[in-house]
Design a protein around this motif. Structure first.
Motif, PDB file in Angstrom:
ATOM      1  N   ARG A 251       1.616   9.396  -5.751  1.00  0.00           N
ATOM      2  CA  ARG A 251       2.107  10.746  -5.486  1.00  0.00           C
ATOM      3  C   ARG A 251       3.130  11.187  -6.527  1.00  0.00           C
ATOM      4  NH1 ARG A 251       3.112   8.672  -0.821  1.00  0.00           N
ATOM      5  NH2 ARG A 251       1.578   8.668   0.791  1.00  0.00           N
ATOM      6  N   ALA A 252       3.878  10.232  -7.086  1.00  0.00           N
ATOM      7  CA  ALA A 252       4.892  10.543  -8.100  1.00  0.00           C
ATOM      8  C   ALA A 252       4.290  10.550  -9.508  1.00  0.00           C
ATOM      9  CB  ALA A 252       6.033   9.527  -8.019  1.00  0.00           C
ATOM     10  N   SER A 253       2.964  10.519  -9.593  1.00  0.00           N
ATOM     11  CA  SER A 253       2.240  10.523 -10.875  1.00  0.00           C
ATOM     12  C   SER A 253       2.659   9.364 -11.781  1.00  0.00           C
ATOM     13  CB  SER A 253       2.447  11.856 -11.600  1.00  0.00           C
ATOM     14  OG  SER A 253       1.932  12.919 -10.825  1.00  0.00           O
ATOM     15  N   GLN A 254       2.922   8.226 -11.177  1.00  0.00           N
ATOM     16  CA  GLN A 254       3.303   7.034 -11.937  1.00  0.00           C
ATOM     17  C   GLN A 254       2.129   6.066 -12.095  1.00  0.00           C
ATOM     18  OE1 GLN A 254       6.545   5.602  -9.532  1.00  0.00           O
ATOM     19  NE2 GLN A 254       8.045   6.859 -10.612  1.00  0.00           N
ATOM     20  N   THR A 255       0.940   6.527 -11.806  1.00  0.00           N
ATOM     21  CA  THR A 255      -0.245   5.672 -11.926  1.00  0.00           C
ATOM     22  C   THR A 255      -1.213   6.324 -12.898  1.00  0.00           C
ATOM     23  OG1 THR A 255      -1.331   6.770 -10.066  1.00  0.00           O
ATOM     24  CG2 THR A 255      -0.015   4.817  -9.541  1.00  0.00           C
ATOM     25  N   GLN A 256      -2.200   5.539 -13.311  1.00  0.00           N
ATOM     26  CA  GLN A 256      -3.258   6.094 -14.136  1.00  0.00           C
ATOM     27  C   GLN A 256      -4.597   5.649 -13.588  1.00  0.00           C
ATOM     28  OE1 GLN A 256      -3.129   4.616 -18.162  1.00  0.00           O
ATOM     29  NE2 GLN A 256      -2.149   2.727 -17.538  1.00  0.00           N
ATOM     30  N   GLU A 257      -5.590   6.488 -13.791  1.00  0.00           N
ATOM     31  CA  GLU A 257      -6.905   6.204 -13.281  1.00  0.00           C
ATOM     32  C   GLU A 257      -7.510   4.999 -13.998  1.00  0.00           C
ATOM     33  OE1 GLU A 257     -10.972   8.685 -12.437  1.00  0.00           O
ATOM     34  OE2 GLU A 257      -9.034   9.709 -12.483  1.00  0.00           O
ATOM     35  N   LEU A 258      -8.169   4.155 -13.246  1.00  0.00           N
ATOM     36  CA  LEU A 258      -8.794   2.955 -13.808  1.00  0.00           C
ATOM     37  C   LEU A 258     -10.218   3.279 -14.232  1.00  0.00           C
ATOM     38  CD1 LEU A 258      -8.730  -0.129 -14.264  1.00  0.00           C
ATOM     39  CD2 LEU A 258      -9.583  -0.379 -11.940  1.00  0.00           C
ATOM     40  N   ASP A 259     -10.544   2.923 -15.454  1.00  0.00           N
ATOM     41  CA  ASP A 259     -11.896   3.122 -15.969  1.00  0.00           C
ATOM     42  C   ASP A 259     -12.578   1.761 -16.008  1.00  0.00           C
ATOM     43  OD1 ASP A 259     -14.247   3.731 -17.238  1.00  0.00           O
ATOM     44  OD2 ASP A 259     -13.297   4.414 -19.101  1.00  0.00           O
TER      45      ASP A 259
ATOM     46  N   ALA B 157       0.832  -1.203   0.000  1.00  0.00           N
ATOM     47  CA  ALA B 157       0.000   0.000   0.000  1.00  0.00           C
ATOM     48  C   ALA B 157       0.868   1.254   0.000  1.00  0.00           C
ATOM     49  CB  ALA B 157      -0.932  -0.007   1.205  1.00  0.00           C
ATOM     50  N   ALA B 158       1.927   1.246   0.797  1.00  0.00           N
ATOM     51  CA  ALA B 158       2.830   2.397   0.846  1.00  0.00           C
ATOM     52  C   ALA B 158       3.500   2.607  -0.507  1.00  0.00           C
ATOM     53  CB  ALA B 158       3.876   2.204   1.947  1.00  0.00           C
ATOM     54  N   GLU B 159       3.902   1.522  -1.145  1.00  0.00           N
ATOM     55  CA  GLU B 159       4.520   1.633  -2.471  1.00  0.00           C
ATOM     56  C   GLU B 159       3.527   2.188  -3.491  1.00  0.00           C
ATOM     57  OE1 GLU B 159       6.061  -2.227  -3.465  1.00  0.00           O
ATOM     58  OE2 GLU B 159       7.542  -2.184  -1.851  1.00  0.00           O
ATOM     59  N   ALA B 160       2.293   1.720  -3.424  1.00  0.00           N
ATOM     60  CA  ALA B 160       1.269   2.199  -4.357  1.00  0.00           C
ATOM     61  C   ALA B 160       1.005   3.679  -4.142  1.00  0.00           C
ATOM     62  CB  ALA B 160      -0.019   1.393  -4.184  1.00  0.00           C
ATOM     63  N   MET B 161       0.934   4.114  -2.900  1.00  0.00           N
ATOM     64  CA  MET B 161       0.708   5.532  -2.622  1.00  0.00           C
ATOM     65  C   MET B 161       1.887   6.380  -3.102  1.00  0.00           C
ATOM     66  SD  MET B 161      -2.290   5.926  -1.581  1.00  0.00           S
ATOM     67  CE  MET B 161      -2.162   7.658  -1.170  1.00  0.00           C
ATOM     68  N   ALA B 162       3.094   5.880  -2.922  1.00  0.00           N
ATOM     69  CA  ALA B 162       4.280   6.615  -3.393  1.00  0.00           C
ATOM     70  C   ALA B 162       4.243   6.747  -4.909  1.00  0.00           C
ATOM     71  CB  ALA B 162       5.553   5.904  -2.936  1.00  0.00           C
TER      72      ALA B 162
END
Length: 72
Positions: free
Chosen positions: A60-68, A52-57
């Motif tokens: 925060r670093a804009s390395q994720t994308q919103e899931l549709d 969870a901490a890794e996912a939040m990091a």
């Protein structure tokens, strides 16, 4: 015992012995699976917290994308 469980047991008592045994085996298996799941989940709390901490990091670093969900 809850009223619902008492009603279920009363209905089970009207079934032939082999059907009672089959349903009892399913219930016991389900209860055992639940115990195993609870135990595994309890042992995995540190690993889940780390993930969870890794996912939040990453978020925060804009390395994720919103899931549709529409595109799943």
């Amino acid at each position: 015992m809850t009223e619902l469980l008492e009603r279920a047991v009363a209905k089970l008592k009207t079934l032939p012995a082999d059907e009672q045994d089959a349903i009892a085996a399913m219930i016991l298996e389900e209860l055992e699976d639940e115990i195993k799941w609870d135990s595994a989940f309890a042992r995995s709390q540190n690993a889940l917290a780390k993930l969870a901490a890794e996912a939040m990091a990453e978020h925060r670093a804009s390395q994720t994308q919103e899931l549709d969900p529409e595109t799943l």
